[in-house]
Design an enzyme around this catalytic site. Structure first.
Site, PDB file in Angstrom:
ATOM      1  N   MET A 286      -3.408   1.508   0.342  1.00 42.79           N
ATOM      2  CA  MET A 286      -2.465   2.551   0.727  1.00 42.79           C
ATOM      3  C   MET A 286      -3.144   3.757   1.379  1.00 42.79           C
ATOM      4  O   MET A 286      -2.474   4.720   1.730  1.00 42.79           O
ATOM      5  CB  MET A 286      -1.682   3.015  -0.505  1.00 42.79           C
ATOM      6  CG  MET A 286      -0.824   1.933  -1.132  1.00 42.79           C
ATOM      7  SD  MET A 286       0.528   1.443  -0.058  1.00 42.79           S
ATOM      8  CE  MET A 286       1.080  -0.061  -0.876  1.00 42.79           C
TER       9      MET A 286
ATOM     10  N   PRO B 223      -2.512  -4.302   0.825  1.00 44.85           N
ATOM     11  CA  PRO B 223      -3.608  -4.277  -0.148  1.00 44.85           C
ATOM     12  C   PRO B 223      -4.252  -2.909  -0.311  1.00 44.85           C
ATOM     13  O   PRO B 223      -5.054  -2.714  -1.218  1.00 44.85           O
ATOM     14  CB  PRO B 223      -4.600  -5.290   0.433  1.00 44.85           C
ATOM     15  CG  PRO B 223      -4.361  -5.234   1.900  1.00 44.85           C
ATOM     16  CD  PRO B 223      -2.880  -5.019   2.050  1.00 44.85           C
TER      17      PRO B 223
ATOM     18  N   GLY C 123       3.970   1.394 -14.258  1.00 49.18           N
ATOM     19  CA  GLY C 123       2.545   1.257 -14.556  1.00 49.18           C
ATOM     20  C   GLY C 123       1.964   2.467 -15.260  1.00 49.18           C
ATOM     21  O   GLY C 123       0.814   2.453 -15.700  1.00 49.18           O
TER      22      GLY C 123
ATOM     23  N   HIS D  52     -15.497  -1.031  -8.330  1.00 49.37           N
ATOM     24  CA  HIS D  52     -14.320  -0.307  -8.798  1.00 49.37           C
ATOM     25  C   HIS D  52     -14.496  -0.005 -10.284  1.00 49.37           C
ATOM     26  O   HIS D  52     -15.368  -0.578 -10.958  1.00 49.37           O
ATOM     27  CB  HIS D  52     -13.045  -1.133  -8.606  1.00 49.37           C
ATOM     28  CG  HIS D  52     -12.597  -1.232  -7.180  1.00 49.37           C
ATOM     29  ND1 HIS D  52     -13.231  -2.024  -6.243  1.00 49.37           N
ATOM     30  CD2 HIS D  52     -11.568  -0.633  -6.517  1.00 49.37           C
ATOM     31  CE1 HIS D  52     -12.627  -1.919  -5.079  1.00 49.37           C
ATOM     32  NE2 HIS D  52     -11.609  -1.081  -5.206  1.00 49.37           N
TER      33      HIS D  52
ATOM     34  N   LYS E 273     -10.127  -2.300 -13.304  1.00 50.37           N
ATOM     35  CA  LYS E 273      -9.555  -3.101 -12.216  1.00 50.37           C
ATOM     36  C   LYS E 273      -9.910  -4.561 -12.456  1.00 50.37           C
ATOM     37  O   LYS E 273     -11.080  -4.952 -12.388  1.00 50.37           O
ATOM     38  CB  LYS E 273     -10.059  -2.636 -10.855  1.00 50.37           C
ATOM     39  CG  LYS E 273      -9.450  -3.437  -9.695  1.00 50.37           C
ATOM     40  CD  LYS E 273      -9.802  -2.841  -8.350  1.00 50.37           C
ATOM     41  CE  LYS E 273      -9.310  -3.705  -7.196  1.00 50.37           C
ATOM     42  NZ  LYS E 273      -7.839  -3.914  -7.232  1.00 50.37           N
TER      43      LYS E 273
ATOM     44  N   GLY F 274      -8.426  -6.064  -2.990  1.00 47.63           N
ATOM     45  CA  GLY F 274      -7.581  -6.579  -1.927  1.00 47.63           C
ATOM     46  C   GLY F 274      -8.042  -6.079  -0.565  1.00 47.63           C
ATOM     47  O   GLY F 274      -7.927  -6.779   0.452  1.00 47.63           O
TER      48      GLY F 274
ATOM     49  N   THR G 124       0.054  -2.642  -6.360  1.00 48.36           N
ATOM     50  CA  THR G 124      -0.778  -3.507  -7.186  1.00 48.36           C
ATOM     51  C   THR G 124      -1.335  -4.641  -6.342  1.00 48.36           C
ATOM     52  O   THR G 124      -0.606  -5.273  -5.575  1.00 48.36           O
ATOM     53  CB  THR G 124       0.032  -4.110  -8.348  1.00 48.36           C
ATOM     54  OG1 THR G 124       0.756  -3.066  -9.011  1.00 48.36           O
ATOM     55  CG2 THR G 124      -0.890  -4.807  -9.346  1.00 48.36           C
ATOM     56  N   THR G 125      -2.619  -4.896  -6.464  1.00 47.15           N
ATOM     57  CA  THR G 125      -3.227  -6.011  -5.741  1.00 47.15           C
ATOM     58  C   THR G 125      -3.267  -7.239  -6.650  1.00 47.15           C
ATOM     59  O   THR G 125      -2.947  -7.171  -7.829  1.00 47.15           O
ATOM     60  CB  THR G 125      -4.654  -5.665  -5.289  1.00 47.15           C
ATOM     61  OG1 THR G 125      -5.442  -5.301  -6.434  1.00 47.15           O
ATOM     62  CG2 THR G 125      -4.640  -4.501  -4.315  1.00 47.15           C
TER      63      THR G 125
END
Length: 339
Positions: free
Chosen positions: A188, A186, A59, A221, A225, A230, A163-164
């Protein structure tokens, strides 16, 4: 106005129960060719130590993936010499630098559409550092979640899915069927994960404690995004049970992806390009009582470091022979693996 965080915490502590484990309940092009992959579970992956792991952070040069790569360096992990980037980007090489530790690493970014180079790079990395040396972190795009996960599983790459979005139900089914080794959650950030777990436990113990209350959710966000938070979805799942409201759906979550609206919501200018602000409001039927829960995060550090902790946790599980299982961030917390 009382905050729901205070009330829920008081109830939770009074219950004196152990927090229950919480599970996170690219176009769809298959990533791995049948000629190059092994069936997941065909060999027992074991990671000998952090020093032998090469973490493929997919990513980059996206900001979340890059922050995760920096956190890996900061926590003593070694980055893979290659990683996947977006299918529409040109191949390139970047230098990841962690400003805290001063560590750096060069990484070649290969477009996810170039399977030939990806498979070649994976083969060379394994030949040089060991068959089971590669692990992955995924901070790509919601449309890539399912196909990326299948790629990791079929190629015996333990991974952390940061990744959500995507089809989460299908994701879990596929990973269980393939015997994947992964941490999927969803969110971290350890404090937010702990809050989610507490809410889930409360919902189990006190369903409809807020029966009849109206739920409103707003999340902001950065505009890059693409999907609904999530984290918001996970919290809403518990609040729906607490309020006995099964009519509320994820589509009712109010998303903010506009800079000016985000500022009005309380986001500081310097964090417009990297923030996660959430407010959940429960209002009584007559409007005389309101409970509100907020968790606002500016920047990406808390998520990046949680992701690196998850990789180390998963590596330990592989070393112990406890792979071929889907873990979540509560498992990481319960292990005491959050540094």
């Amino acid at each position: 106005m009382m905050t729901i965080a205070y009330i829920l915490l008081s109830i939770y502590l009074a219950s004196q129960q152990t927090v229950a484990a919480f599970s996170s309940s690219r176009a769809n092009r298959p990533y791995a060719s049948s000629s190059s992959v092994k069936a997941a579970g065909s060999s027992a992956l074991r990671m000998a130590s952090d020093s032998e792991i090469r973490v493929m952070v997919n990513g980059m040069p996206g900001p979340m993936a890059t922050a995760a790569a920096e956190a890996c360096l900061r926590k003593g992990l070694i980055l893979s010499p290659f990683a996947m980037t977006g299918p529409g980007l040109e191949p390139s090489s970047i230098t990841v630098v962690d400003s805290v530790s001063g560590k750096h690493a060069n990484v070649r970014l290969v477009p996810s559409s170039d399977m030939e180079e990806i498979e070649s790079a994976l083969k060379k990395t394994r030949e040089k550092f060991g068959e089971d040396c590669v692990m992955a972190i995924d901070y790509t795009h919601p449309s890539a979640v399912n196909s990326n996960a299948v790629f990791y599983a079929k190629n015996n790459i333990p991974f952390v899915m940061g990744t959500t979005g995507g089809d989460r139900e299908q994701l879990m089914k596929d990973m269980e069927a393939l015997g994947a080794s992964a941490v999927i959650a969803p969110n971290m950030g350890k404090q937010i994960v702990a809050l989610q777990a507490g809410l889930e436990d409360l919902a189990k113990k006190f369903p409809s404690a807020f029966g009849g209350y109206t739920l409103h959710t707003k999340e902001s966000h950065q505009k890059t995004k693409a999907d609904t938070s999530g984290t918001a979805k996970a919290v809403v799942d518990s609040l729906k049970i607490l309020s006995g409201n099964d009519q509320y759906t994820y589509d009712d979550i109010e998303m903010i992806r506009d800079d000016e609206e985000s500022k009005a919501f309380g986001v500081k200018e310097e964090y417009i390009k990297g923030h996660a602000f959430h407010t959940y409001t429960l209002t009584s039927p007559d409007g005389t009582v309101e409970f509100q829960l907020k968790h606002n995060v500016s920047g990406r550090t808390v998520y990046a470091e949680g992701t690196a902790d998850a990789i180390k946790f998963l590596a330990k599980k592989m070393e112990e022979g406890k792979g071929a299982k889907i873990y979540n961030m509560i498992n990481v917390l319960e292990e005491g693996a959050m540094e």
